[in-house]
Motif scaffolding. Structure first.
Motif, PDB file in Angstrom:
ATOM      1  N   ALA A 656       0.851  -1.188   0.000  1.00  0.00           N
ATOM      2  CA  ALA A 656       0.000   0.000   0.000  1.00  0.00           C
ATOM      3  C   ALA A 656       0.882   1.232   0.000  1.00  0.00           C
ATOM      4  O   ALA A 656       1.993   1.227   0.535  1.00  0.00           O
ATOM      5  CB  ALA A 656      -0.932   0.002   1.214  1.00  0.00           C
ATOM      6  N   SER A 657       0.378   2.281  -0.602  1.00  0.00           N
ATOM      7  CA  SER A 657       1.099   3.559  -0.582  1.00  0.00           C
ATOM      8  C   SER A 657       0.981   4.187   0.797  1.00  0.00           C
ATOM      9  O   SER A 657       0.219   3.722   1.648  1.00  0.00           O
ATOM     10  CB  SER A 657       0.515   4.501  -1.643  1.00  0.00           C
ATOM     11  OG  SER A 657      -0.840   4.816  -1.321  1.00  0.00           O
ATOM     12  N   GLU A 659      -0.383   7.066   1.654  1.00  0.00           N
ATOM     13  CA  GLU A 659      -1.736   7.577   1.894  1.00  0.00           C
ATOM     14  C   GLU A 659      -2.695   6.433   2.202  1.00  0.00           C
ATOM     15  O   GLU A 659      -3.537   6.530   3.113  1.00  0.00           O
ATOM     16  CB  GLU A 659      -2.226   8.367   0.673  1.00  0.00           C
ATOM     17  CG  GLU A 659      -1.511   9.685   0.427  1.00  0.00           C
ATOM     18  CD  GLU A 659      -0.112   9.499  -0.137  1.00  0.00           C
ATOM     19  OE1 GLU A 659       0.201   8.353  -0.577  1.00  0.00           O
ATOM     20  OE2 GLU A 659       0.683  10.454  -0.130  1.00  0.00           O
ATOM     21  N   GLU A 660      -2.601   5.335   1.461  1.00  0.00           N
ATOM     22  CA  GLU A 660      -3.462   4.183   1.723  1.00  0.00           C
ATOM     23  C   GLU A 660      -3.181   3.576   3.087  1.00  0.00           C
ATOM     24  O   GLU A 660      -4.104   3.174   3.809  1.00  0.00           O
ATOM     25  CB  GLU A 660      -3.271   3.129   0.624  1.00  0.00           C
ATOM     26  CG  GLU A 660      -3.787   3.549  -0.737  1.00  0.00           C
ATOM     27  CD  GLU A 660      -3.404   2.564  -1.834  1.00  0.00           C
ATOM     28  OE1 GLU A 660      -4.099   2.536  -2.864  1.00  0.00           O
ATOM     29  OE2 GLU A 660      -2.408   1.821  -1.640  1.00  0.00           O
ATOM     30  N   GLU A 663      -4.794   5.597   5.814  1.00  0.00           N
ATOM     31  CA  GLU A 663      -6.247   5.389   5.832  1.00  0.00           C
ATOM     32  C   GLU A 663      -6.595   4.031   6.437  1.00  0.00           C
ATOM     33  O   GLU A 663      -7.550   3.913   7.223  1.00  0.00           O
ATOM     34  CB  GLU A 663      -6.795   5.497   4.406  1.00  0.00           C
ATOM     35  CG  GLU A 663      -8.304   5.382   4.330  1.00  0.00           C
ATOM     36  CD  GLU A 663      -8.814   5.527   2.905  1.00  0.00           C
ATOM     37  OE1 GLU A 663     -10.014   5.257   2.694  1.00  0.00           O
ATOM     38  OE2 GLU A 663      -8.020   5.882   2.021  1.00  0.00           O
TER      39      GLU A 663
END
Length: 707
Positions: A656-657, A659-660, A663
């Motif tokens: 996952a990045s 930002e992901e 979240e």
């Protein structure tokens, strides 16, 4: 005179005296014996616990694997005074010795290294021969040498024949090999003189064998003169229920009856699965102690007899048993649904807690307090048994000695490697090493360790069970080359690890038992946050279940308690002073108890079932009374980025990045996904307040670099 010999194993095998404990611990370790027992525990007690077969096999392994250059009579000097007729040795060892050494004297003066060149037959090697010799050296220290009965060879032959008759041809090869050895060793194959005919099945032959044995016993009983009496014989007692037969089953030494007389064993199906009535000629059970002789026994027996058959069976087979039967096995034995077993166990535990806190249970609660103070912070099972004359006495309704009941009722200590310890074992041993540096005398060491709660009767054994600590010429020596990791610096441990404070008034559990606490850091006491969303290492799955992460350590694998955040315990419905019984995969029973803090007494059964290793992460969740777990093996994350490492800490392994990842983490720590914090600074602050500093440490460099 029935005195216990003070001789320890190092007296029998002097080579052990000069060896390091670590060199022999792998061979001599036993689950029911304390660490370093070969230096402190009398041999008769060891043999009572572990048995001569186990000990002789261990000695044979040491002789063959570590001291093969020593002649057997140098390794075990008592062999020099032991005369053995070759006719007393069973086959195939006898034939191997006659074909190689020629006789007993030549055998014991040879070393295992020399025996390897003798050309032993395939069915009997060096280890088998040496184990026979070590058994002869160990046997004089068994209870048999004090007038106890010797096993009946006829019954041994009958047992082997019965097994041979019942065993199917489809049994594994190693089982057939084991039976062949028993047949040759006992001569059971030659003893068969009855031609059963080719049409009879093994079951038919076994039934005929058992009937013949019973007829022989009847003839022997008829030949004994009956005592003259005008009193008519009493009517036979009613057949006991299944639960009663289970609770009356002896726990150990099942072949020994009153005054250590040998009972005649009954070969056949397990008692719990039999439908026929008991034999009329079965030996009478041991008479229970008279009322009034043992008030504690009478009090507990009255409580247990007030329970139903199912509750009493659960107590005997699971709650107070040395080796608890699984729920599934007990369900099969009692022909009762698994759910009923679980309900019965919860009922038993709740009734026990209520009874201990009531005036009726006050004498037992006071006894637990007194014994806890007498035993101190660490004690052996032997010291517990001898701490009160009632402890070895069986509670009749459970067929369980009182000391087993006491161990279960203790809430301020747990059993760890043969020691009852009132603190974390590794931490207590680390403190011990710190206090005995400088080579103090035994007396001085006792004064120092008295601050930890170590009593004089357990002092020497406790010192010898501590890694790197030995006693030489009356002085305590610490070998600094033996590594021992310092315990984790917790808030309760940081203020001062040298001593335990005195119990303060009111420092008890809900049922009145004492709690030992370590000195707290001098800071205002904060009430625990009882919200799962603000609890460290707690994460919400997409299906709504909350999971708690356990970072597995070596102590956890050895049975150490596993603490959980108060918020997570409250989420599960647990309250201070109470316990929660959970069924784990495989029907293992796990207990979550809230004493001074919520903790699982042990997760060892679960961790073993998951094949967990130190460094692994195990995530647990609870639904009703069932616990589910997932293991995330430790992995080399060197090549992974900080966000991947942070996600690994919440059990998320997909890429996952940044930002992901933020979240995902925000959703996993929030009850309401719509209100999950999306601002990085706010998220880091919330993680810090929760105590998830490991996640924060992984995320912060990435966020700083991004900004």
């Amino acid at each position: 005179m029935n005195a216990v010999s003070p001789i320890c194993l190092i007296d029998l095998a002097p080579a052990l005296r000069w060896s390091k404990s670590a060199d022999v611990a792998d061979v001599l370790r036993h689950a029911r014996l304390v660490d370093g027992w070969w230096r402190s525990l009398p041999l008769p007690r060891v043999l009572d616990i572990a048995g001569p077969t186990w000990l002789a096999h261990c000695l044979a392994r040491l002789a063959v694997e570590q001291w093969d250059h020593l002649a057997l009579d140098e390794f075990l000097p008592t062999l020099r005074a032991l005369a053995v007729d070759m006719d007393e040795i069973a086959e195939p060892v006898r034939g191997s010795v006659l074909a190689t050494a020629g006789g007993w004297d030549q055998l014991v003066t040879a070393s295992p290294a020399a025996m390897r060149d003798w050309g032993h037959p395939d069915n009997c090697g060096v280890l088998e021969v040496v184990s026979m010799v070590t058994w002869r050296a160990v046997h004089p220290f068994t209870r048999d040498c004090a007038g106890g009965p010797s096993p009946s060879p006829a019954l041994m032959v009958e047992a082997v024949r019965t097994i041979a008759n019942w065993m199917p041809a489809s049994a594994p090869e190693h089982v057939h090999s084991a039976l062949a050895y028993l047949t040759n060793a006992t001569g059971a194959g030659d003893a068969e003189s009855v031609d059963d005919g080719p049409q009879q099945s093994p079951a038919t032959r076994a039934i005929r064998t058992l009937r013949a044995l019973r007829a022989q016993r009847d003839e022997e009983a008829a030949e004994e003169p009956a005592p003259a009496s005008s009193t008519p014989p009493p009517s036979p007692p009613p057949t006991p229920s299944l639960a009663e037969s289970l609770t009356r089953r002896p726990r150990s030494n099942s072949l020994l009856g009153p005054n250590r007389t040998l009972r005649r064993p009954a070969f056949g199906p397990p008692k719990a699965l039999r439908t026929e009535t008991p034999d009329d000629d079965a030996p009478p059970a041991e008479a229970p102690a008279g009322l009034g002789e043992h008030p504690l026994i009478d009090l507990l027996d009255q409580l247990f007899r007030s329970w139903g058959d199912l509750e009493r069976a659960v107590a005997a087979e699971r709650l107070f048993a040395a080796d608890p039967v699984s729920i599934r096995v007990l369900s099969d034995q009692l022909r009762v649904d698994i759910g009923e077993i679980r309900n019965a166990q919860r009922t038993v535990e709740e009734q026990l807690l209520q009874w201990l806190g009531s005036p009726a249970g006050a004498p037992v609660t006071q006894h637990l307090r007194d014994i806890s103070e007498q035993l101190g912070a660490a004690t052996t099972i032997d010291h517990l048994i001898s701490a009160h004359p009632d402890h070895p006495v069986e509670v009749p309704s459970l067929a369980t000695p009182l000391w087993r009941v006491v161990i279960t009722l203790f809430t301020d200590r747990r059993l760890h490697n043969g020691w009852l310890v009132a603190a974390e074992p590794h931490q207590l041993r680390w403190q011990t090493r710190q206090l005995v540096t400088g080579g103090p005398s035994i007396t001085e060491a006792g004064i120092r360790l008295g601050k930890l709660g170590i009593r004089p009767q357990a002092l020497r054994a406790w010192l010898l069970s501590t890694p790197g600590v030995s006693v030489r010429d009356g002085y305590v020596v610490v070998d600094e080359s033996v590594a021992m990791e310092a315990p984790e610096q917790t808030a309760a441990f940081a203020a001062g690890h040298a001593m335990l404070p005195q119990d303060s008034p009111g420092s008890t559990t809900a049922n009145g038992l004492p709690i030992r606490r370590r000195p707290a850091v001098a800071q205002p006491r904060q009430e625990p946050r009882l919200d799962v969303t603000t609890s460290a290492r707690c994460f919400r799955a997409p299906d709504g279940r909350w999971w708690h992460r356990v970072d597995v350590t070596a102590d956890h694998l050895n049975g150490a308690p596993v603490t959980v955040p108060p918020g997570y315990a409250t989420h599960l419905g647990l309250q201070p002073g109470r316990l929660l019984c959970l069924t784990a995969p495989g029907a293992d029973l796990l207990v979550l108890v809230w004493r001074d803090q919520p903790a699982f007494d042990s997760l060892r059964p679960l961790l073993r079932r998951l094949s967990a290793q130190p460094g692994d992460r195990v995530f647990i969740t609870v639904n009703g009374d069932r616990l589910d777990a997932r293991r995330l093996p430790s992995a080399d994350l060197t090549d992974h980025g900080p966000t991947s490492k942070a996600l690994h800490l919440i059990g998320y392994t997909a890429p996952a990045s940044t930002e992901e990842a933020l979240e995902i983490i925000a959703r996993r720590i929030s009850e309401d996904t719509d209100g999950a914090p999306t601002d990085p600074t706010r998220l880091l602050d919330l993680l810090t307040k929760r105590g998830d500093t490991d996640i924060v440490n992984e995320l912060r460099p990435t966020l700083y670099a991004a900004h």
